[in-house]
Design a protein around this motif. Structure first.
Motif, PDB file in Angstrom:
ATOM      1  N   LEU A   1      -1.899  10.349   7.893  1.00 53.39           N
ATOM      2  CA  LEU A   1      -1.425   9.766   6.631  1.00 53.39           C
ATOM      3  C   LEU A   1      -0.379   8.688   6.916  1.00 53.39           C
ATOM      4  O   LEU A   1       0.543   8.888   7.706  1.00 53.39           O
ATOM      5  CB  LEU A   1      -0.828  10.842   5.738  1.00 53.39           C
ATOM      6  CG  LEU A   1      -0.422  10.351   4.361  1.00 53.39           C
ATOM      7  CD1 LEU A   1      -1.619  10.018   3.499  1.00 53.39           C
ATOM      8  CD2 LEU A   1       0.476  11.355   3.669  1.00 53.39           C
ATOM      9  N   ILE A   2      -0.576   7.548   6.247  1.00 53.52           N
ATOM     10  CA  ILE A   2       0.364   6.423   6.367  1.00 53.52           C
ATOM     11  C   ILE A   2       0.756   6.035   4.952  1.00 53.52           C
ATOM     12  O   ILE A   2      -0.093   5.986   4.061  1.00 53.52           O
ATOM     13  CB  ILE A   2      -0.302   5.253   7.106  1.00 53.52           C
ATOM     14  CG1 ILE A   2      -0.305   5.532   8.611  1.00 53.52           C
ATOM     15  CG2 ILE A   2       0.399   3.937   6.801  1.00 53.52           C
ATOM     16  CD1 ILE A   2      -1.095   4.541   9.413  1.00 53.52           C
ATOM     17  N   TRP A   3       2.041   5.855   4.715  1.00 52.09           N
ATOM     18  CA  TRP A   3       2.453   5.460   3.373  1.00 52.09           C
ATOM     19  C   TRP A   3       3.495   4.338   3.430  1.00 52.09           C
ATOM     20  O   TRP A   3       4.038   4.047   4.487  1.00 52.09           O
ATOM     21  CB  TRP A   3       2.931   6.653   2.554  1.00 52.09           C
ATOM     22  CG  TRP A   3       4.198   7.318   3.016  1.00 52.09           C
ATOM     23  CD1 TRP A   3       5.443   7.068   2.560  1.00 52.09           C
ATOM     24  CD2 TRP A   3       4.321   8.340   3.990  1.00 52.09           C
ATOM     25  NE1 TRP A   3       6.348   7.865   3.191  1.00 52.09           N
ATOM     26  CE2 TRP A   3       5.686   8.668   4.074  1.00 52.09           C
ATOM     27  CE3 TRP A   3       3.407   9.016   4.827  1.00 52.09           C
ATOM     28  CZ2 TRP A   3       6.167   9.633   4.952  1.00 52.09           C
ATOM     29  CZ3 TRP A   3       3.901   9.973   5.689  1.00 52.09           C
ATOM     30  CH2 TRP A   3       5.266  10.274   5.745  1.00 52.09           C
TER      31      TRP A   3
ATOM     32  N   ILE B   1       0.871  -1.179   0.000  1.00 47.25           N
ATOM     33  CA  ILE B   1       0.000   0.000   0.000  1.00 47.25           C
ATOM     34  C   ILE B   1       0.901   1.220   0.000  1.00 47.25           C
ATOM     35  O   ILE B   1       1.575   1.501   0.995  1.00 47.25           O
ATOM     36  CB  ILE B   1      -0.934  -0.003   1.219  1.00 47.25           C
ATOM     37  CG1 ILE B   1      -1.854  -1.217   1.165  1.00 47.25           C
ATOM     38  CG2 ILE B   1      -1.761   1.271   1.248  1.00 47.25           C
ATOM     39  CD1 ILE B   1      -2.754  -1.361   2.353  1.00 47.25           C
ATOM     40  N   GLN B   2       0.920   1.897  -1.162  1.00 48.58           N
ATOM     41  CA  GLN B   2       1.846   3.022  -1.266  1.00 48.58           C
ATOM     42  C   GLN B   2       1.415   4.151  -0.340  1.00 48.58           C
ATOM     43  O   GLN B   2       2.236   4.743   0.326  1.00 48.58           O
ATOM     44  CB  GLN B   2       1.910   3.489  -2.700  1.00 48.58           C
ATOM     45  CG  GLN B   2       3.267   4.091  -3.017  1.00 48.58           C
ATOM     46  CD  GLN B   2       3.571   3.995  -4.472  1.00 48.58           C
ATOM     47  OE1 GLN B   2       2.821   4.478  -5.297  1.00 48.58           O
ATOM     48  NE2 GLN B   2       4.688   3.361  -4.793  1.00 48.58           N
ATOM     49  N   TYR B   3       0.125   4.434  -0.335  1.00 48.22           N
ATOM     50  CA  TYR B   3      -0.399   5.364   0.651  1.00 48.22           C
ATOM     51  C   TYR B   3      -1.887   5.113   0.782  1.00 48.22           C
ATOM     52  O   TYR B   3      -2.503   4.514  -0.104  1.00 48.22           O
ATOM     53  CB  TYR B   3      -0.131   6.824   0.281  1.00 48.22           C
ATOM     54  CG  TYR B   3      -0.819   7.298  -0.968  1.00 48.22           C
ATOM     55  CD1 TYR B   3      -2.102   7.835  -0.905  1.00 48.22           C
ATOM     56  CD2 TYR B   3      -0.202   7.221  -2.195  1.00 48.22           C
ATOM     57  CE1 TYR B   3      -2.760   8.258  -2.039  1.00 48.22           C
ATOM     58  CE2 TYR B   3      -0.836   7.653  -3.338  1.00 48.22           C
ATOM     59  CZ  TYR B   3      -2.120   8.171  -3.263  1.00 48.22           C
ATOM     60  OH  TYR B   3      -2.762   8.601  -4.389  1.00 48.22           O
TER      61      TYR B   3
ATOM     62  N   LEU C   1       2.995   1.159   3.187  1.00 51.84           N
ATOM     63  CA  LEU C   1       2.533   0.129   4.133  1.00 51.84           C
ATOM     64  C   LEU C   1       2.855  -1.250   3.564  1.00 51.84           C
ATOM     65  O   LEU C   1       2.529  -1.552   2.418  1.00 51.84           O
ATOM     66  CB  LEU C   1       1.027   0.296   4.325  1.00 51.84           C
ATOM     67  CG  LEU C   1       0.324  -0.733   5.208  1.00 51.84           C
ATOM     68  CD1 LEU C   1       0.857  -0.691   6.619  1.00 51.84           C
ATOM     69  CD2 LEU C   1      -1.173  -0.463   5.200  1.00 51.84           C
TER      70      LEU C   1
END
Lengths: 93, 423
Positions: free
Chosen positions: B35-37, A72-74, B39
């Protein structure tokens, strides 16, 4: 019966006024670029995430992306970008 | 790209998440707009990147989802600053650099002139220097509007000037009036003048546009002879001279002239033979003073020196007061040699050809070439005459003689006197 009728009226209004369907129905939008990139909009939440499988809850159904090395890039509240090697995209109700 | 830079500036951490309900944690993060990136799922845990600001908001979510978080790596400027907090000179240098940059931006470092066709850039820059506008002037000292007016008043042919400051550049845009330039030439044509022969010649053709032609085709003229006169006599009905009309004589006059060609050179000569030995030396010109860099001394008996100067400059026209000169000394020796007959004749032929080409470049048409090349004994001699057709008329300022008034007056007096005598 009442719910079905309400749905029919709503879809008639949306069709005749040419309103955007993703906004009116809250429908999920899946944009796939090649086999390596997918952008999912209007999703509700993540149910399951491993390297081989990402399962997302949307308004009407669940969307499952199967593949290899999924990353998951973001992701934000309503948008998620997945990269990796995509095998299949499955809609479960 | 820009987002990456922003993330770096704000600082972020890569963390490992493990525990009871990690998916719920991820959903809660999304709901709280954290915001999470990047992942990534590993065997039994998740790894992701999160900004420092987001990381600080995680505590209640962690408690709710019974998960634990471990920082794996720290990235970004805030961490770097903290890590290097003891390097005071580094921060000092950074501050000095910023200050220097700001100070430098207060001056003009480049003057750019555009739109000028007749005036050269250097002429305009020199004029500006005289008016105390030079490379390195404080921007606050400049008055662009006054400078525009100055340029317009100094140069008459500049009809529009725009001066503006862009960063550290002074941009000068000009528009020159091309019409007035040609008008200036026509004014000159009003002054009366004659055409005289530039050299001895036989007139080949003459086409007069204005003035009184005094020669015909085939006339032999000497240097200085009058060819077309700018003074046209006006006679009255009884063929008496009444007046002169002065004009700017204008004519195409071609004459046949001859050039004597003489070229003698000995067959024995000395030839320069380069030995292939070279030595480099460098010189530095600093504030108009020459410094020789202490290596590469030239100790050849005979040598040619080739110099190449590299002026240091910033931008296109801001020259710093340093010039680096590279000098290459190439050694040679002289060897006596003798031309063979054919060599000498080709050499003489080439010289003659060069001479003729130079003539033709001047707009001269060669009609006869009577040059003989003879190589015998010790010398090679080329001599003879080249006949050419060339323009022979040159301008001579005419003198306006105001004689007619006096003459007429005198004549009048004479007649009066004669009348009186008769009476």
């Amino acid at each position: 019966m009442g719910k079905q009728k309400r749905n029919r009226v709503k879809s008639n209004i949306v069709e005749s006024l040419e309103l955007p369907k993703d906004l009116m129905y809250g429908a999920v939008i899946v944009t796939v670029t090649g086999r390596t990139e997918a952008l999912i909009e209007n999703y509700r939440g993540i149910i399951e995430y491993t390297c081989e499988k990402i399962r997302l809850q949307t308004k009407g159904c669940q969307v499952e992306i199967r593949g290899k090395r999924l990353l998951i890039q973001y992701y934000t509240n309503d948008e998620m970008k997945v990269t990796g090697f995509i095998h299949e995209i499955i809609y479960d109700s | 790209m820009f987002a990456d830079k922003l993330k770096y500036m704000q600082g972020y951490v890569r963390v490992r998440l493990a525990g009871y309900a990690p998916e719920r944690f991820l959903n809660l993060c999304a709901n709280h707009d954290i915001l999470i990136w990047n992942l990534l799922y590993r065997e039994d845990h998740y790894e992701f990147c999160i900004s420092i600001k987001g990381f600080r908001k995680l505590r209640p979510i962690l408690r709710k989802t019974k998960t634990r978080i471990v920082i794996l790596q720290r990235y970004g400027l805030p961490f770097a600053l903290y890590r290097y907090r003891k390097r005071k000179l580094f921060f000092g240098g950074m501050a000095v650099c910023m200050a220097a940059l700001y100070t430098m931006s207060l001056f003009i470092w480049n003057i750019d002139v555009s739109g000028n066709l007749h005036r050269t850039d250097s002429a305009i820059i020199k004029f500006l220097e005289e008016k105390h506008v030079y490379h390195g002037i404080r921007k606050s000292k400049l008055d662009c509007v006054a400078l525009e007016e100055l340029l317009r008043s100094e140069y008459e042919d500049i009809i529009w000037a725009s001066v503006k400051i862009q960063g550290t550049r002074l941009m000068i845009d000009l528009t020159e009036n091309l019409v007035s330039n040609s008008a200036g030439e026509t004014v000159v044509e009003d002054t009366p003048s004659n055409l005289i022969a530039a050299k001895d010649a036989e007139i080949y053709s003459i086409i007069t546009r204005r003035g009184m032609p005094l020669v015909k085709k085939g006339t032999a003229v000497k240097q200085g002879d009058l060819l077309v006169e700018g003074r046209i006599p006006i006679y009255n009905d009884s063929a008496e001279l009444v007046n002169y009309q002065y004009c700017y004589a204008d004519a195409d006059i071609l004459g046949i002239t001859s050039y004597t060609y003489q070229d003698v050179f000995p067959l024995a000569y000395e030839d320069k033979v380069f030995t292939g030995e070279e030595k480099n030396s460098y010189e530095l010109l600093m504030f108009q003073k020459q410094f020789r860099l202490p290596f590469g001394e030239n100790d050849f008996a005979m040598s040619d020196t080739f110099s190449r100067s590299l002026p240091l400059k910033l931008g296109e026209s801001f020259y710093l007061p340093f010039v680096l000169t590279k000098k290459v000394a190439k050694e040679y020796r002289m060897e006596p040699k003798i031309y063979s007959k054919t060599e000498a004749e080709t050499l003489a032929g080439n010289k003659l050809k060069d001479f003729c080409e130079k003539l033709e470049q001047k707009g001269v048409q060669i009609i006869e070439n009577n040059v003989m090349i003879v190589a015998d004994g010790k010398i090679c001699m080329a001599s003879g005459e080249i006949k050419v057709i060339e323009p022979v008329g040159i301008r001579q300022a005419g003198v306006v003689e105001d004689i007619q008034a006096d003459d007429i007056q005198k004549e009048g007096q004479e007649t009066n006197e004669s009348d009186g005598n008769d009476n």
